[in-house]
Design an enzyme around this catalytic site. Structure first.
Site, PDB file in Angstrom:
ATOM      1  N   ASP A 418      32.837  40.865  48.426  1.00  0.00           N
ATOM      2  CA  ASP A 418      33.918  40.119  47.793  1.00  0.00           C
ATOM      3  C   ASP A 418      35.035  39.998  48.837  1.00  0.00           C
ATOM      4  O   ASP A 418      35.050  40.741  49.810  1.00  0.00           O
ATOM      5  CB  ASP A 418      34.378  40.933  46.565  1.00  0.00           C
ATOM      6  CG  ASP A 418      35.601  40.332  45.912  1.00  0.00           C
ATOM      7  OD1 ASP A 418      35.640  39.102  45.778  1.00  0.00           O
ATOM      8  OD2 ASP A 418      36.515  41.093  45.547  1.00  0.00           O
ATOM      9  N   THR A 420      38.891  39.250  48.053  1.00  0.00           N
ATOM     10  CA  THR A 420      40.173  39.809  47.626  1.00  0.00           C
ATOM     11  C   THR A 420      40.024  41.258  47.203  1.00  0.00           C
ATOM     12  O   THR A 420      39.239  41.570  46.310  1.00  0.00           O
ATOM     13  CB  THR A 420      40.734  38.990  46.448  1.00  0.00           C
ATOM     14  OG1 THR A 420      40.715  37.623  46.830  1.00  0.00           O
ATOM     15  CG2 THR A 420      42.135  39.421  46.095  1.00  0.00           C
TER      16      THR A 420
END
Length: 1120
Positions: A418, A420
């Site tokens: 991922d 963020t």
């Protein structure tokens, strides 16, 4: 399949007709305080609910033994040994049932004791929880009773610091505004205070008497495990009036296991109790993941089972060939009885086959499973204890949620991360905002200065036009009001306390760091959000005046809509809808405003790697608001498909907006993120970034963290590209580009690191992925998935943007199930990453600011992304090396052990005569050879951890299950067979026609067996010593200690007359063998000859075809 369906159908019928109709009701109705509604109200079906007992234990006192045994014998190896044991009991077999019964009993007993102890601890914890005193209201008074006696419908009082005893609907609190603060650390690990809201019409009932007079019913869904989802409604009955109906959501539900904080007391009604609480429904474990090593182990086991059956068959056939001569079958000194002559030949042959199976069954190592379990369990502590992976800043260390996948960390080929909070810090900083094409930078505006590089940007000066000034203030108010931020410091703002500086003492709390950054950024621009009190939001404007807005509705954010809205009413009576969200979800809904100027600014910010949000508004008339209110209310009180109805309502409300402006927030890269990605790429691992962010923002982050390099040619597979050409054309064009460059050279030697060869990076967005993943239409040409995978294989890095959580899991599944079946690892920090973490072979959660859902659902949790480097390149490497040696060594030592037994049958007329004594057969795997390999599999470091970190390419040496391939397995097996031939024929040639003692005594068959066994124990132990690179005092202790224990045991076993033995065939055998000089010489020579081929192979391979790891070892040896 049909059988399964029949069973489920029958079970359904039984439930329906035996358990009563209540199981068929989709919702439940609870009478608050067990008071029935007034006459004339809707009739409800009475339902039975469980009590509030929690049962987390697996066993009871009565079912422990049968249930535990059943679970253990479901393991194929345990079941196999049980069958062998039963065969030994039933028929006359060459070895005592003790030889297979004792190891099996030992394995079963150790496992049962471990599981029993763990379950006893669970029972203890359950009892403490179930007997905990709880206060509830009865006839207007507080009564105490044990937690387990709580029933659905009881009104419970919980004090500050206490834990909620069951799932409660929040009725009222000691706070006037009907809120309370809760921490859910024991549920999802989030330690921040969350605000929950009492039902609007019951928050005034603050005393025991008041709450007892409450007349209400709650309708809600049946229990389900999602902690963040709840759908219900409450009917509050008032005298002679129609009941008031209010919707209930997750913000009104206090969950069992959560704790009340900073609130004196609350009252709530129990709606889910005991095993129906959301906490209990989350006890169920995740689906079992199995490692590559375990799969290889099971395949090898099947191979050895085939070898065992073929050995037994060969010996059975040869026995009957041998006995076809009458004088061999029935010699004069051993005549058969009449009954033996009459016995069925096939039955006799089958019995003999079983007897040979028993004799050779030690080739299947029962103790290997126990050793592997112990190795995984104890080995997992090395991650937990690693100080390098401890984060001082957060005080967090790594967590191992499952130890079954340790070695899988050494096999990773693809990493899906991922962006963020995983690659970036999720620590947002407000950079600028753009209002109708004019750019504002917080500190610049405050000082009244203009940006130095503001070419072409019209900065609003101190006297903008009237409409400009209005729009500017409207934008600031929109950001001050459109959020779910809470103010931690409950500072009362009175006339004397109106300076922006004093209000800055407010600490903002939100589940999203973006929101806090925006509210703080706007504060620096002169508008301060103060608090939400009694449905009124208060803010301090630039003139230090307090403005109050009534909060009418909140249209909450969700990852599908990617926006949120609030409807507020100003003091002058104007009603506004303020909406903020991602540009892709706001621009299509805008009908006026300076869209082009704002869009160009948003795109420019995105290229710089900033996170952008757009802000829009709509003014509503009272009539329009009433329509909206009715629409939302209908959706909110729906019990079925509430989320879908709300989403449809939101779509209708959030239209015809006027664009105000956009904001830019920076999310900095995590420390050493770039360094980690570079190291992983050098190790031959492909890294993919999967994010919900915009393409430009995500691409900028990918350049910053060195996923893309300067010379990387970016290939786009985005909606924009597909609109220009068809998906088919885009895919073919990309595949031509990629394959043209890779055709001349193989891309196996990871091209992303070479400068002379073209390096590709692919960018794909969620919409394009949906098209690729669509099932093929009949008659459509080409399989897009295969083409897409072919392009991905030839790209050194892939960025997937605008991804929905489920699409992340789809991508992982697509790669996981591709024809190479690579090992995948997913790493993320938020709830939106859980599906991909569960889908990948190994799931890693980063303990982030977006809560702990990812960490809770993962196999391993780490504090920061940088710790992934050591976890994979060092721990993963060591785990794989250790366990692969353990598996191969176990099979090797059992071939060495049982092959001489097979050869011995050719010299004893296939009479099933054992070569070794019963004690040796029993203790070989349990005592004599077990500890050295266990310690090796915990301690071994063939290269130092610093070297593995410094040179990531060493990881490639173990890629694709290199140490458990068939070639390596066959080498170990043949080495075992060679050693067995040396032991057996070496001892046979020495003892044949030779007196080995000074007085001319000839050794017997037990001495022969003992000699073979002695050479065997020493050879397999010394073979492990030769393989050990990392010596500690523990290794020395167990290796030399095991050999000394064997000698001491043999001296005692044969040197004393044991009263509990019926016969003692080993009496004085070992001592007599050691009294012979030639026997000593023979043992030493045979050990050297057995070890020689392995030593030669090692020396030659190291000189002629060294691996990268061996070159590193040589360099280290030269340096030292």
């Amino acid at each position: 399949m049909a059988g399964t369906m029949d069973c489920s159908f029958i079970r359904t019928l039984i439930n329906r007709y035996c358990a009563g109709e209540e199981n068929w009701v989709d919702s439940r109705t609870i009478y608050v305080g067990h008071k029935e509604p007034p006459p004339g109200a809707e009739a409800y079906i009475p339902q039975k609910y469980p009590d509030n007992r929690i049962v987390s234990s697996k066993y009871t006192f009565w079912n422990f033994i049968p249930k535990n045994l059943f679970e253990q014998f479901r393991r194929i190896a345990n079941f196999y040994f049980l069958i062998i044991f039963l065969v030994q009991l039933i028929i006359d077999t060459p070895t005592s049932p003790v030889t297979s019964g004792l190891p099996l009993f030992f394995v079963i007993a150790v496992t049962a004791v471990k599981q029993g102890y763990e379950d006893w601890l669970r029972h203890k914890a359950d009892n403490a929880m179930n007997q905990y005193p709880v206060q509830f209201i009865q006839h207007g008074k507080l009564v105490r009773k044990q937690s387990r006696n709580l029933r659905v419908g009881d009104i419970v009082m919980v004090n500050d610091g206490e834990t909620f005893p069951c799932d409660l609907i929040f009725l009222s609190s000691s706070r006037e505004d009907g809120t309370c603060y809760v921490t859910t650390a024991s549920l999802d690990g989030e330690s921040s205070h969350k605000t929950y809201y009492a039902v609007q019409d019951t928050k005034g009932f603050q005393t025991e008497e008041d709450i007892d007079s409450l007349h209400a019913t709650v309708e809600c869904e049946q229990p389900q495990p999602d902690l963040y989802k709840f759908v219900g409604r409450i009917h509050v009955y008032q005298e002679r009036n129609d009941p008031i109906v209010r919707s209930l959501g997750s913000e009104n539900l206090l969950l069992r296991g959560a704790s009340l904080k900073n609130t004196e007391k609350i009252f709530g009604v129990a709606i889910y109790t005991g095993m129906e609480t959301k906490m209990a429904l989350n006890y169920q474990s995740k689906s079992q993941k199995r490692s590559v090593v375990e799969k290889s182990m099971n395949v090898f086991l099947v191979v050895y089972l085939c070898i065992l059956i073929s050995k037994a068959l060969i010996n059975t056939v040869l026995k009957y060939v041998w006995q076809s001569e009458p004088f061999r079958d029935e010699p004069w000194f051993n005549q058969k009885t009449e009954a033996e002559r009459q016995r069925n030949l096939f039955l006799k042959a089958f019995t003999d086959f079983l007897a040979f199976m028993v004799l050779f069954n030690y080739i299947i190592p029962v103790s290997m499973y126990v050793t592997v379990e112990m190795q995984k369990f104890l080995g997992s502590y090395f991650i937990t204890w690693d100080e390098d992976m401890f984060d001082e800043e957060t005080g967090e260390g790594p967590v191992v949620n499952t130890s079954d996948l340790n070695e899988e960390l050494g096999q990773v080929e693809y990493i899906f991360t991922d962006k963020t909070g995983t690659l970036t810090e999720n620590n947002m900083e407000f950079i600028e905002c753009c209002i109708e094409g004019n750019v504002y930078v917080p500190h610049v505006i405050c000082n009244g200065q203009i940006l130095p590089d503001s070419g072409g940007i019209d900065m609003i000066d101190s006297s903008p036009g009237v409409s400009g000034k209005e729009r500017e203030e409207l934008f600031f108010r929109a950001l001050c009001l459109c959020h779910t931020v809470q103010v931690k410091d409950d500072v009362l703002v009175d006339g004397a306390k109106k300076s922006p500086d004093s209000s800055r003492s407010c600490i903002y709390i939100s589940s999203s760091p973006d929101e806090v950054a925006l509210v703080e950024g706007i504060q620096r621009l002169g508008f301060t959000y103060l608090r939400l009190k009694d449905s009124y939001m208060e803010l301090l404007n630039r003139d230090n005046d307090i403005e109050r807005y009534e909060l009418l509705e909140t249209l909450t954010f969700d990852s599908v809509r990617r926006r949120m809205s609030v409807i507020v009413k100003s003091a002058s009576g104007d009603i506004y809808l303020f909406c903020k969200g991602a540009d892709s979800s706001i621009f299509p809904r805008v009908t006026e405003g300076k869209v082009d100027q704002i869009r160009s600014r948003v795109e420019r910010n995105a290229v710089e790697g900033l996170r952008t949000l757009c802000v829009a508004y709509k003014k509503l008339t009272q009539e329009e608001y009433n329509e909206v209110c009715e629409l939302l209310h209908e959706a909110k009180v729906a019990l079925q498909e509430r989320e879908k109805k709300l989403a449809e309502a939101y779509e209708l409300v959030e239209t015809d907006l006027t664009l105000l402006g956009a904001t830019a927030v920076e999310d900095r890269l995590q420390d050493k993120a770039a360094d980690t990605i570079e190291a992983l790429q050098k190790a031959g691992i492909k890294v993919w970034v999967l994010t919900g962010d915009k393409m430009e923002t995500a691409a900028a982050t990918c350049y910053a963290c060195k996923l893309f390099r300067r010379n990387t040619q970016l290939l786009e597979l985005t909606t924009k590209k597909i609109e220009e050409q068809s998906l088919h054309d885009v895919l073919f064009e990309l595949s031509k580009t990629v394959l043209r460059c890779s055709g001349s050279m193989t891309r196996d030697s990871f091209s992303g690191l070479s400068t002379d060869m073209q390096d590709f990076g692919l960018i794909i967005d969620g919409a394009a992925l949906s098209l690729i993943m669509k099932p093929r239409q009949p008659g459509s040409s080409g399989n897009y998935r295969e083409l897409f995978l072919e392009i991905c294989r030839n790209c050194s890095a892939v960025l997937c943007c605008r991804m929905a959580p489920l699409q992340k899991a789809q991508i992982v599944k697509l790669i996981k199930l591709s024809k190479e079946h690579p090992i995948t690892l997913a790493i993320g920090d938020g709830a939106n990453d859980v599906s991909m973490i569960l889908e990948a072979h190994v799931g890693i959660g980063v303990v982030g600011k977006e809560g702990r859902q990812a960490a809770r659902n993962s196999d391993y949790a780490i504090p920061k992304f940088k710790h992934l480097k050591k976890m994979i390149l060092v721990h993963g490497h060591f785990y794989y090396i250790r366990i692969s040696e353990l598996v191969q060594y176990f099979f090797y030592k059992n071939v060495c052990f049982i092959f001489p037994q097979f050869l011995y049958q050719f010299f004893c007329g296939f009479s099933q005569q054992p070569l070794y004594d019963t004690a040796y057969l029993t203790l070989y795997n349990i005592s004599f050879t077990s500890l050295p390999i266990l310690m090796y599999s915990l301690m071994e470091q063939h290269v130092s951890s610093d070297m593995l970190k410094r040179d990531p390419s060493l990881y490639r040496d173990i890629a694709k299950n290199a140490l458990l391939r068939w070639r390596v397995f066959i080498y170990w097996t043949f080495l075992g067979v060679f050693d067995a031939l040396v032991f057996f024929f070496g001892a046979y040639l020495m003892l044949e026609n030779t007196a080995m003692t000074i007085n001319g005594h000839v050794f017997g068959n037990w001495t022969f067996g003992t000699m073979v066994f002695t050479v065997l124990v020493f050879t397999v132990t010394l073979k492990l010593a030769l393989d050990t690179h990392y010596w500690t005092w523990i290794n020395h202790f167990v290796i030399w200690g095991s050999l000394i224990f064997y000698i001491v045991f043999s001296l005692l076993w044969g040197g004393i007359i044991w009263p509990f033995l019926n016969y003692q065939r080993m009496y004085f055998v070992f001592i007599q063998m050691l009294s012979s000089g030639p026997a000593w010489l023979g043992i030493v020579l045979l050990i050297i000859v057995s070890l020689l081929p392995d030593i030669l192979k090692k020396v030659l391979c190291r000189q002629l075809w060294p691996t990268a790891t061996e070159r590193t070892q040589q360099l280290k040896a030269l340096r030292s």
